[in-house]
Design an enzyme around this catalytic site. Structure first.
Site, PDB file in Angstrom:
ATOM      1  N   PRO A  68      48.466  22.173  31.086  1.00  0.00           N
ATOM      2  CA  PRO A  68      47.038  22.484  30.904  1.00  0.00           C
ATOM      3  C   PRO A  68      46.818  23.927  30.448  1.00  0.00           C
ATOM      4  O   PRO A  68      47.290  24.864  31.105  1.00  0.00           O
ATOM      5  CB  PRO A  68      46.441  22.250  32.298  1.00  0.00           C
ATOM      6  CG  PRO A  68      47.591  22.267  33.248  1.00  0.00           C
ATOM      7  CD  PRO A  68      48.858  22.044  32.503  1.00  0.00           C
ATOM      8  N   LYS A 105      39.580  40.651  47.461  1.00  0.00           N
ATOM      9  CA  LYS A 105      40.652  41.656  47.444  1.00  0.00           C
ATOM     10  C   LYS A 105      40.061  43.068  47.293  1.00  0.00           C
ATOM     11  O   LYS A 105      40.590  44.038  47.836  1.00  0.00           O
ATOM     12  CB  LYS A 105      41.646  41.368  46.308  1.00  0.00           C
ATOM     13  CG  LYS A 105      42.471  40.093  46.474  1.00  0.00           C
ATOM     14  CD  LYS A 105      43.430  40.120  47.660  1.00  0.00           C
ATOM     15  CE  LYS A 105      44.596  41.065  47.496  1.00  0.00           C
ATOM     16  NZ  LYS A 105      45.572  40.936  48.613  1.00  0.00           N
ATOM     17  N   TYR A 160      38.002  35.421  44.477  1.00  0.00           N
ATOM     18  CA  TYR A 160      39.285  35.963  44.951  1.00  0.00           C
ATOM     19  C   TYR A 160      39.304  37.476  44.766  1.00  0.00           C
ATOM     20  O   TYR A 160      39.607  38.244  45.697  1.00  0.00           O
ATOM     21  CB  TYR A 160      40.454  35.318  44.190  1.00  0.00           C
ATOM     22  CG  TYR A 160      41.746  36.103  44.259  1.00  0.00           C
ATOM     23  CD1 TYR A 160      42.491  36.152  45.440  1.00  0.00           C
ATOM     24  CD2 TYR A 160      42.216  36.828  43.159  1.00  0.00           C
ATOM     25  CE1 TYR A 160      43.669  36.895  45.518  1.00  0.00           C
ATOM     26  CE2 TYR A 160      43.396  37.558  43.228  1.00  0.00           C
ATOM     27  CZ  TYR A 160      44.118  37.591  44.410  1.00  0.00           C
ATOM     28  OH  TYR A 160      45.280  38.332  44.490  1.00  0.00           O
ATOM     29  N   THR A 168      45.693  43.910  43.997  1.00  0.00           N
ATOM     30  CA  THR A 168      45.901  43.235  42.715  1.00  0.00           C
ATOM     31  C   THR A 168      45.183  43.964  41.588  1.00  0.00           C
ATOM     32  O   THR A 168      44.181  44.656  41.826  1.00  0.00           O
ATOM     33  CB  THR A 168      45.359  41.792  42.798  1.00  0.00           C
ATOM     34  OG1 THR A 168      45.338  41.214  41.499  1.00  0.00           O
ATOM     35  CG2 THR A 168      43.939  41.743  43.349  1.00  0.00           C
ATOM     36  N   ASP A 169      45.670  43.757  40.358  1.00  0.00           N
ATOM     37  CA  ASP A 169      44.973  44.345  39.203  1.00  0.00           C
ATOM     38  C   ASP A 169      43.601  43.702  38.998  1.00  0.00           C
ATOM     39  O   ASP A 169      42.764  44.241  38.262  1.00  0.00           O
ATOM     40  CB  ASP A 169      45.817  44.238  37.927  1.00  0.00           C
ATOM     41  CG  ASP A 169      46.118  42.809  37.484  1.00  0.00           C
ATOM     42  OD1 ASP A 169      45.779  41.862  38.235  1.00  0.00           O
ATOM     43  OD2 ASP A 169      46.708  42.636  36.398  1.00  0.00           O
ATOM     44  N   GLU A 170      43.353  42.554  39.653  1.00  0.00           N
ATOM     45  CA  GLU A 170      42.076  41.861  39.431  1.00  0.00           C
ATOM     46  C   GLU A 170      40.886  42.620  40.001  1.00  0.00           C
ATOM     47  O   GLU A 170      39.739  42.281  39.703  1.00  0.00           O
ATOM     48  CB  GLU A 170      42.127  40.437  39.998  1.00  0.00           C
ATOM     49  CG  GLU A 170      43.177  39.598  39.315  1.00  0.00           C
ATOM     50  CD  GLU A 170      42.919  38.103  39.373  1.00  0.00           C
ATOM     51  OE1 GLU A 170      41.783  37.698  39.660  1.00  0.00           O
ATOM     52  OE2 GLU A 170      43.872  37.351  39.121  1.00  0.00           O
ATOM     53  N   ALA A 213      49.657  38.949  53.384  1.00  0.00           N
ATOM     54  CA  ALA A 213      48.960  37.685  53.685  1.00  0.00           C
ATOM     55  C   ALA A 213      47.599  37.639  53.015  1.00  0.00           C
ATOM     56  O   ALA A 213      46.783  38.552  53.161  1.00  0.00           O
ATOM     57  CB  ALA A 213      48.804  37.530  55.199  1.00  0.00           C
ATOM     58  N   ALA A 214      47.379  36.565  52.275  1.00  0.00           N
ATOM     59  CA  ALA A 214      46.096  36.392  51.591  1.00  0.00           C
ATOM     60  C   ALA A 214      46.014  34.979  51.056  1.00  0.00           C
ATOM     61  O   ALA A 214      47.022  34.296  50.920  1.00  0.00           O
ATOM     62  CB  ALA A 214      45.983  37.378  50.419  1.00  0.00           C
ATOM     63  N   GLU A 215      44.803  34.557  50.778  1.00  0.00           N
ATOM     64  CA  GLU A 215      44.607  33.413  49.886  1.00  0.00           C
ATOM     65  C   GLU A 215      44.709  34.004  48.492  1.00  0.00           C
ATOM     66  O   GLU A 215      44.034  34.980  48.177  1.00  0.00           O
ATOM     67  CB  GLU A 215      43.225  32.785  50.116  1.00  0.00           C
ATOM     68  CG  GLU A 215      43.113  32.008  51.407  1.00  0.00           C
ATOM     69  CD  GLU A 215      44.004  30.762  51.422  1.00  0.00           C
ATOM     70  OE1 GLU A 215      44.223  30.165  50.356  1.00  0.00           O
ATOM     71  OE2 GLU A 215      44.502  30.392  52.500  1.00  0.00           O
TER      72      GLU A 215
END
Ligand code: NAD
Ligand code: DAU
Length: 339
Positions: free
Chosen positions: A201, A150, A146, A121-123, A78-80
């Site tokens: 886009p 995380k 974000y 995440t890799d971010e 669960a996350a945004e």
């Protein structure tokens, strides 16, 4: 095992449940935000191993009530999850991703949960150098709100391991793609627009590099980490094939037989990271995992899925997917189920 899965109605969580359900009992605890779609779980909704509890990971009492004592594992998705939304407003990202993770860790400890699998995440590594690859030696340098949320969540997981001896495992994955991804993210958006001959886009110069992994490969790895991963370890999963967005979109248009003139340059994302790439040699060495679905094969199958599920996309875009119970059971039962 009995698995308490948070965020199981989202893109990756629903694939995880579809894979896990044959072998494990699954309690899906989900707030059903805009990103939660019960249609993603149609295939398992009637399975005897599956149950759904609607609730918020920030609500400790609700989590404690739903989480069985001595449960085998929490799998915390669960996350945004959308970077663009975090740039518009970070508040919900801090609440769900940071506070929600801390609440989940606390309640899991009190309920004596045996293992906590945290989906990261890799971010967290931020913008990689042109020849950089994220691994356990990389510094944590998140750049978007974000990614910052995380990264904070990861710190709380490691703090729980260190302070309380929690048996927690972290996974960091690159960009997932595949069926049931909400059409705000690049690939489902591009496929759906291309099918309707609408412009796609492209942020800035389109040369930002992402390391695409098929969601089925990712969830196969998550199950292996859950079952065989080392307590306290962090594992990496990637597609092994980082590509610039423009190359991805051109390949997609070729697959869909649509003209490149659909690609439309738009204002760049603020603070847009230029490159993510994941070194997953730790997961291969320890667990024998590597991605099996080549990007071209996975992209073809994904494009086919969205082409065959235009109604799913239409309901996502119109918001109709949020009336799942009404459509499935009628007004009266829907009210009862929501309570
Ligand atoms: P998603 O946005 O598709 O789904 C998120 C799910 O969490 C939804 O079902 C939503 O209803 C639920 N949720 C949100 N807030 C909640 C709350 N407060 N309480 C309970 N449930 C709540 O996300 P996704 O793309 O499936 O990502 C899942 C996880 O994997 C996230 O933690 C994300 O950071 C991570 N991740 C995603 C990717 C990717 O490419 N999508 C890559 C690496 C890591
Ligand atoms: O790297 C893992 C991360 O991947 C996950 O942690 C996030 O939850 C997930 O959303 C994803 O983040 P990205 O920002 O990389 O994904 P997104 O699909 O939003 O964008 C992919 C790339 O495409 C990125 O460089 C921005 C660009 N883009 C995106 C959109 C939506 C465009 O050029 N046009 C678009 O319309």
């Amino acid at each position: 095992m009995t698995l308490f899965v948070t965020g199981g109605a989202g893109f990756i969580g629903s694939e995880f449940i579809r894979q896990a359900i044959a072998r494990h009992r699954v309690i899906n605890f989900d707030k059903l935000t805009y990103a939660g779609n019960l249609e993603n779980l149609d295939a398992v909704a009637a399975h005897p191993n599956y149950s759904l509890v609607t609730g918020d990971v920030c609500d400790a009492a609700a989590v404690a009530e739903a989480l069985p004592e001595n449960c085998d594992a929490v799998v915390h998705f669960a996350a945004e999850s959308h970077v663009d939304r975090s740039i518009l407003s970070a508040e919900e990202f801090v609440r769900t991703n940071v506070v929600g993770t801390q609440v989940m860790l606390d309640v899991a400890r009190h309920r004596k949960v045996k293992r906590f699998l945290h989906i990261s995440t890799d971010e967290v590594g931020g913008d990689m150098d042109p020849d950089g690859w994220l691994n356990n030696a990389s510094p944590l340098r998140p750049s978007s709100p974000y990614a910052a949320s995380k990264t904070a969540a990861e710190h709380f997981v490691r703090a729980a391991v260190h302070t309380f001896g929690t048996d927690a495992v972290i996974t960091r994955t690159s960009n997932n793609y595949g069926p049931y991804q909400f059409p705000e993210k690049l690939l489902p958006l591009a496929i759906s627009n291309a099918v309707e001959n609408r412009p796609i886009p492209v942020y800035g110069d389109g040369m930002q590099v992402r390391d695409w992994i098929h969601v089925a490969d990712n969830c196969r790895a998550l199950l292996m980490v859950l079952e065989k991963g080392r307590a306290g370890a962090t594992y990496h999963m990637g597609g092994g094939n980082p590509l610039p967005n423009l190359a991805v979109l051109k390949l997609l248009l070729k697959i869909l037989d649509r003209p490149e003139s659909l690609l439309t340059s738009v204002t760049d994302r603020l603070g847009h990271d230029r490159r993510y790439a994941v070194d997953f040699s730790d997961t291969t060495a320890e667990l024998g995992w590597k991605p099996e679905i080549s990007f071209e094969e996975g992209l073809r199958a994904t494009a086919e899925w969205y082409r065959g599920n235009v109604e799913w996309v239409r309901r996502c875009r119109s918001g109709e997917y949020r009336n799942y119970y009404e459509r499935m059971y009628g007004e009266r039962e829907a009210t009862a189920k929501k309570i």
